[in-house]
Design an enzyme around this catalytic site. Structure first.
Site, short mmCIF file in Angstrom:
data_model
loop_
_atom_site.label_atom_id
_atom_site.label_comp_id
_atom_site.label_asym_id
_atom_site.label_seq_id
_atom_site.Cartn_x
_atom_site.Cartn_y
_atom_site.Cartn_z
N ASN A 12 20.52 6.08 6.03
CA ASN A 12 20.83 4.66 5.82
C ASN A 12 19.78 3.77 6.52
O ASN A 12 19.81 3.62 7.75
CB ASN A 12 22.23 4.37 6.37
CG ASN A 12 22.69 2.95 6.10
OD1 ASN A 12 21.86 2.04 5.98
ND2 ASN A 12 23.99 2.75 6.02
N ASP A 70 27.69 7.26 13.51
CA ASP A 70 28.75 7.24 12.50
C ASP A 70 29.55 5.96 12.68
O ASP A 70 29.82 5.54 13.81
CB ASP A 70 29.66 8.46 12.63
CG ASP A 70 30.45 8.70 11.35
OD1 ASP A 70 29.81 8.85 10.29
OD2 ASP A 70 31.69 8.73 11.39
N PHE A 145 24.90 -5.22 4.74
CA PHE A 145 25.14 -4.17 3.74
C PHE A 145 26.61 -3.82 3.74
O PHE A 145 27.41 -4.39 4.50
CB PHE A 145 24.26 -2.94 4.02
CG PHE A 145 24.65 -2.17 5.27
CD1 PHE A 145 24.21 -2.56 6.52
CD2 PHE A 145 25.46 -1.04 5.19
CE1 PHE A 145 24.55 -1.86 7.66
CE2 PHE A 145 25.82 -0.32 6.33
CZ PHE A 145 25.36 -0.74 7.56
N TYR A 147 30.34 -3.41 3.78
CA TYR A 147 31.51 -4.28 3.75
C TYR A 147 31.23 -5.68 4.31
O TYR A 147 32.15 -6.51 4.39
CB TYR A 147 32.67 -3.63 4.53
CG TYR A 147 33.13 -2.32 3.90
CD1 TYR A 147 34.19 -2.30 2.99
CD2 TYR A 147 32.50 -1.12 4.18
CE1 TYR A 147 34.61 -1.11 2.40
CE2 TYR A 147 32.91 0.08 3.59
CZ TYR A 147 33.97 0.07 2.70
OH TYR A 147 34.36 1.24 2.11
N LYS A 168 23.94 -10.58 13.10
CA LYS A 168 24.34 -9.18 13.20
C LYS A 168 23.59 -8.45 14.30
O LYS A 168 24.18 -7.68 15.06
CB LYS A 168 24.08 -8.52 11.84
CG LYS A 168 25.05 -7.44 11.53
CD LYS A 168 24.87 -6.82 10.19
CE LYS A 168 25.74 -5.59 10.15
NZ LYS A 168 25.52 -4.80 8.95
N HIS A 173 28.90 -4.31 15.85
CA HIS A 173 29.44 -3.09 16.47
C HIS A 173 28.29 -2.12 16.79
O HIS A 173 28.32 -1.43 17.80
CB HIS A 173 30.46 -2.44 15.52
CG HIS A 173 29.98 -2.30 14.11
ND1 HIS A 173 29.46 -3.35 13.38
CD2 HIS A 173 29.89 -1.22 13.29
CE1 HIS A 173 29.10 -2.92 12.18
NE2 HIS A 173 29.35 -1.63 12.11
P1 ITT Z 1 24.42 8.24 7.36
O1 ITT Z 1 25.67 9.07 7.42
O2 ITT Z 1 23.32 8.92 6.60
O3 ITT Z 1 23.99 7.77 8.72
P2 ITT Z 1 26.08 6.37 5.88
O4 ITT Z 1 25.85 4.99 5.31
O5 ITT Z 1 26.65 7.42 4.98
O6 ITT Z 1 24.70 6.89 6.52
P3 ITT Z 1 28.40 6.56 7.60
O7 ITT Z 1 28.82 7.88 7.06
O8 ITT Z 1 28.42 6.35 9.08
O9 ITT Z 1 26.91 6.19 7.16
O10 ITT Z 1 29.28 5.46 6.89
C1 ITT Z 1 29.29 4.19 7.36
C2 ITT Z 1 29.86 3.28 6.29
O11 ITT Z 1 30.71 2.32 6.92
C3 ITT Z 1 28.77 2.49 5.61
O12 ITT Z 1 28.22 3.17 4.48
C4 ITT Z 1 29.50 1.22 5.24
O13 ITT Z 1 30.25 1.43 4.08
C5 ITT Z 1 30.44 1.03 6.43
N1 ITT Z 1 29.75 0.28 7.49
C6 ITT Z 1 29.39 0.74 8.72
N2 ITT Z 1 28.73 -0.20 9.40
C7 ITT Z 1 28.65 -1.27 8.61
C8 ITT Z 1 28.05 -2.53 8.74
O14 ITT Z 1 27.35 -2.87 9.82
N3 ITT Z 1 28.16 -3.38 7.74
C9 ITT Z 1 28.84 -3.05 6.61
N4 ITT Z 1 29.41 -1.87 6.39
C10 ITT Z 1 29.32 -0.97 7.38
#
Ligand code: ITT
Length: 186
Positions: A12, A70, A145, A147, A168, A173
């Protein structure tokens, strides 16, 4: 002081950009791997973040730190869902969230981020960050990105996507988890 060399074990690029801003003094690159990431099999954010970092440890240079992250969004009215499943909950997670909360007065929600760093000598440090807020009634804004177009932080009227990337970088977080990680390392 020389920058701390680190690899982020993530697919990501938004995470990379936000963590670079949140960890000054670190030179972070995405981990290049053609092995494909293993499925997220952990019971919680920490286990998933640690799993990503441990996976990355095998491909990173011995003198580099490896970061695993995560994160997810938790809606109170949905018992904390989608939580660790946030990335794979639906093709369009925002649409599903708005649908599931249609007509629901309880809009409380929070973002959670768990960051795990594994050092060259196997040392482990972690940091957790939480951003409280609520789910809006419709999509608004176009920065960030995931949500962000429906997440309104506590004390704000606008969504994170409206507040923008600078907001941000100062308040998310992920930024809070990075600050906790820096404290754990110092
Ligand atoms: P990696 O596992 O490859 O790091 P990923 O996007 O799949 O990338 P996660 O499994 O940790 O990452 O999922 C996190 C999800 O939670 C992300 O895809 C968003 O849908 C949501 N999310 C987390 N942080 C966010 C943010 O700052 N803004 C918006 N959505 C967020």
């Amino acid at each position: 002081m020389a920058a701390v060399k680190a690899r982020l074990a993530s697919g990501n690029p938004h995470k990379l950009e936000e963590l670079r801003a949140a960890l000054p003094g670190w030179a972070i690159e995405l981990l290049e791997t053609d092995r494909g990431y293993p499925p997220e099999a952990g019971a919680d954010y920490y286990e998933n973040a640690r799993g990503k970092a441990a996976f990355g440890r095998h491909s990173a240079d011995p003198d580099e730190w490896v970061l695993g992250e995560d994160s997810g969004i938790e809606a109170a009215a949905l018992g904390g869902a989608p939580g660790t499943a946030s990335a794979r909950w639906a093709d369009d997670g925002v649409a599903r969230l708005l649908e599931e909360l249609e007509g629901v007065a309880e809009r409380g929600a929070r973002y959670v981020c768990e960051l795990v760093a594994l050092g060259p000598d196997g040392e482990e440090r972690r940091g957790t960050g939480i951003l409280e807020g609520a789910i809006g009634l419709e999509r608004r804004g176009d920065e960030g990105f995931g949500y962000d177009p429906v997440f309104v932080p506590l004390g704000e009227q606008r969504t994170v996507a409206e507040l923008g990337n600078d907001w941000k970088r100062a308040n998310s977080h992920r930024t809070r988890a990075a600050a906790a990680l820096r404290a754990a390392l110092s």
